[in-house]
Design an enzyme around this catalytic site. Structure first.
Site, mmCIF file in Angstrom:
data_model
loop_
_atom_site.group_PDB
_atom_site.id
_atom_site.type_symbol
_atom_site.label_atom_id
_atom_site.label_comp_id
_atom_site.label_asym_id
_atom_site.label_seq_id
_atom_site.Cartn_x
_atom_site.Cartn_y
_atom_site.Cartn_z
ATOM 1 N N GLU A 65 0.830 -1.223 0.000
ATOM 2 C CA GLU A 65 0.000 0.000 0.000
ATOM 3 C C GLU A 65 0.856 1.261 0.000
ATOM 4 O O GLU A 65 0.815 2.069 0.940
ATOM 5 C CB GLU A 65 -0.960 -0.022 1.193
ATOM 6 N N GLU A 117 -5.414 -8.422 -0.941
ATOM 7 C CA GLU A 117 -6.117 -8.230 0.345
ATOM 8 C C GLU A 117 -7.584 -7.943 0.080
ATOM 9 O O GLU A 117 -7.910 -7.120 -0.781
ATOM 10 C CB GLU A 117 -5.553 -7.032 1.131
#
Ligand code: BG6
Length: 478
Positions: free
Chosen positions: A182, A375
């Protein structure tokens, strides 16, 4: 093969991060990292933002990463359970400080390298392909104290050293690597994302974009080094994704959503297209921010774009332009407008399976490279029944809806997708809150928010359900 199944070879699995599950923070020569010193409790957010400086353990706080779920000592048991569910892949991250305890050493720590080698071999033994994140939010504390974290260009060199060691040591064992988890989190939780702490009056945005540039260059170097060491390696970038919706069709709202989408895609635009996009350069110019892009940086970025694009998806986001009367909400550190059409989880994150299909399409349209969902999942409070069972039908429902939407994106829309790993297949520490009670797992771990519990593992109802999904290659979501 059913017409509803995913393409052959689709990589089903689950994803974890070192600091949220390994524990053993001071074992076998491991050094201290930013993620270790993030306490449970009300101050966690300010520490993650870089506003409250905490660079060591302080009295009166509980630090959940110190023990995590002690996967360092339980990994064989845990991988056996993943294998029982039929995992084809397991996404995990390397703790930088196990390999280079301070971050700037010349020689790596053999005990750390051996730990991951054993872990990868254990995966292979069960036919599980490791998918490895090089840094999942972690930055050695020494690099923060000495150099200011990723605001320093020196970190590019230390990161290059780290990846060279990893790609060399694990050649033939690991094919899929992600450079930074991220990466866009730098703009939202800069201490957690990039080891940034700010001094009074400092231009935070300027520091964040500078650090982002260093990570982007480091990521391109990693791609280059990987391909030189082993041409079979596939390098991916990783984005906290989720399309921004305009609150309404009012042009001001639509424009705001466009700006937010660009701000978010900016990172992948650089990593996948190989250059700073026009809108980002203009924005930096407008803000008077100089990130010091060199000719060498430009060449490295252009010549070393990623092989695939991975992302996390929890929900879409919604924004309004000036002049709209709206209510705000926060989901996974992203502040936005409450979407009146969506329900929310117990932690206030919007639930939007169709938005998953929309995001998959947006990303594939934009980059035309294979995607990997690394995810997705539901953080929820579980209840352990008297007989020890956990009947997590709400988790099954969430995942069923999202996998169905993903299937539509792949089968109906033609999105090229390499695989899907759910977040936290085994309960672990929440990155955002430091809680254990925000559970994502198919496997329950007996541990509470204060660190009490036996750490015993047990299967929830969703365990058998996910096993069936994988066995049918996504055709049977019942
Ligand atoms: C992602 C992170 O942002 O979301 C994970 O990559 C994190 O590390 C996950 O755990 C879920 O967020 P949270 O705050 O519920 O743990």
């Amino acid at each position: 093969m059913s017409e509803k199944s995913f393409p052959q070879g689709f990589l089903w699995g689950g994803a974890t991060a070192a600091n949220q599950c390994e524990g053993a923070y001071n074992v076998d020569g491991r050094g201290l990292a930013n993620v270790d010193v993030m306490p449970h409790g009300p101050e966690r957010w300010a520490v993650g933002m870089g506003d409250r400086k905490m660079l060591s353990f302080e009295d009166g706080y509980y630090y959940p990463a110190q023990t995590g779920i002690d996967m360092y000592h339980h990994y064989k048991e845990d991988i056996t359970l993943f294998a029982e569910m039929g995992f084809k892949t397991y996404r995990l991250s390397i703790a930088w400080t196990r390999i280079f305890p301070h971050g700037d050493e010349i020689e790596p720590n053999e005990a750390g390298l051996r730990f991951y080698e054993d872990l990868f071999r254990e995966c292979k033994k069960h036919g599980i392909e490791p998918l490895v994140t090089i840094t999942h939010f972690d930055c050695p504390i020494h690099l923060i104290k000495e150099y200011g974290g990723w605001r320093s260009r020196k970190l590019i060199e230390f990161y290059k050293r780290l990846v060279t060691v990893l790609f060399t040591r694990y050649k033939g064992l690991v094919k899929y690597w992600l450079t930074f988890n991220e990466i866009n989190m730098i703009l939202h939780l800069p201490f957690m994302g990039a080891g940034l702490v700010f001094s009074e009056g400092e231009n935070k945005q300027a520091v964040e974009y500078l650090a982002a540039h260093h990570e982007l260059v480091a990521s391109a170097w990693a791609t280059k080094i990987a391909h030189e060491i082993d041409s079979k390696i596939m390098i991916g970038c990783m984005l906290a994704a989720g399309t921004y919706y305009p609150y309404s069709c009012r042009p001001e709202d639509v424009r705001e959503a466009q700006i937010c989408n660009q701000d978010n895609y900016f990172f992948v635009d650089v990593q996948s297209r190989g250059a700073y996009p026009h809108y980002a350069l203009k924005k930096l110019e407008r803000l008077g921010i100089n990130i010091g892009i060199t000719e060498e940086d430009r060449a490295i970025l252009a010549e070393n774009t990623v092989d695939f694009i991975s992302f996390s998806y929890y929900s879409t986001r919604c924004v309004a332009g000036a002049g709209s009367e709206v209510e705000n909400t926060v989901g996974n550190a992203f502040i936005g407008t409450k979407n009146p059409y969506l329900k929310e989880t117990q932690w206030g994150w919007a639930v939007d399976p169709l938005g998953f299909r929309i995001t998959l399409n947006d990303m594939y349209d934009r980059y035309q490279k294979p995607l990997f969902v690394v995810e997705n999942g539901l953080g929820a409070q579980d209840v352990v029944e008297e007989d020890g069972s956990v009947n997590d039908d709400y988790r099954i429902q969430y995942l069923r809806d999202h996998i169905a939407a993903m299937r539509d994106a792949v089968i109906e829309d033609g999105v090229e997708l390499l695989g899907y790993t759910t977040w936290g297949p085994i309960d672990l520490v929440s990155a955002g809150t430091g809680e254990m009670s925000k559970r994502y797992g198919f496997i329950y771990v007996d541990r509470d928010d204060a660190g009490a519990g036996t750490l015993a593992r047990s299967k929830k109802k969703s365990f058998a359900w996910y096993k069936k999904v994988i066995a049918s290659n996504g055709a049977d979501l019942g």
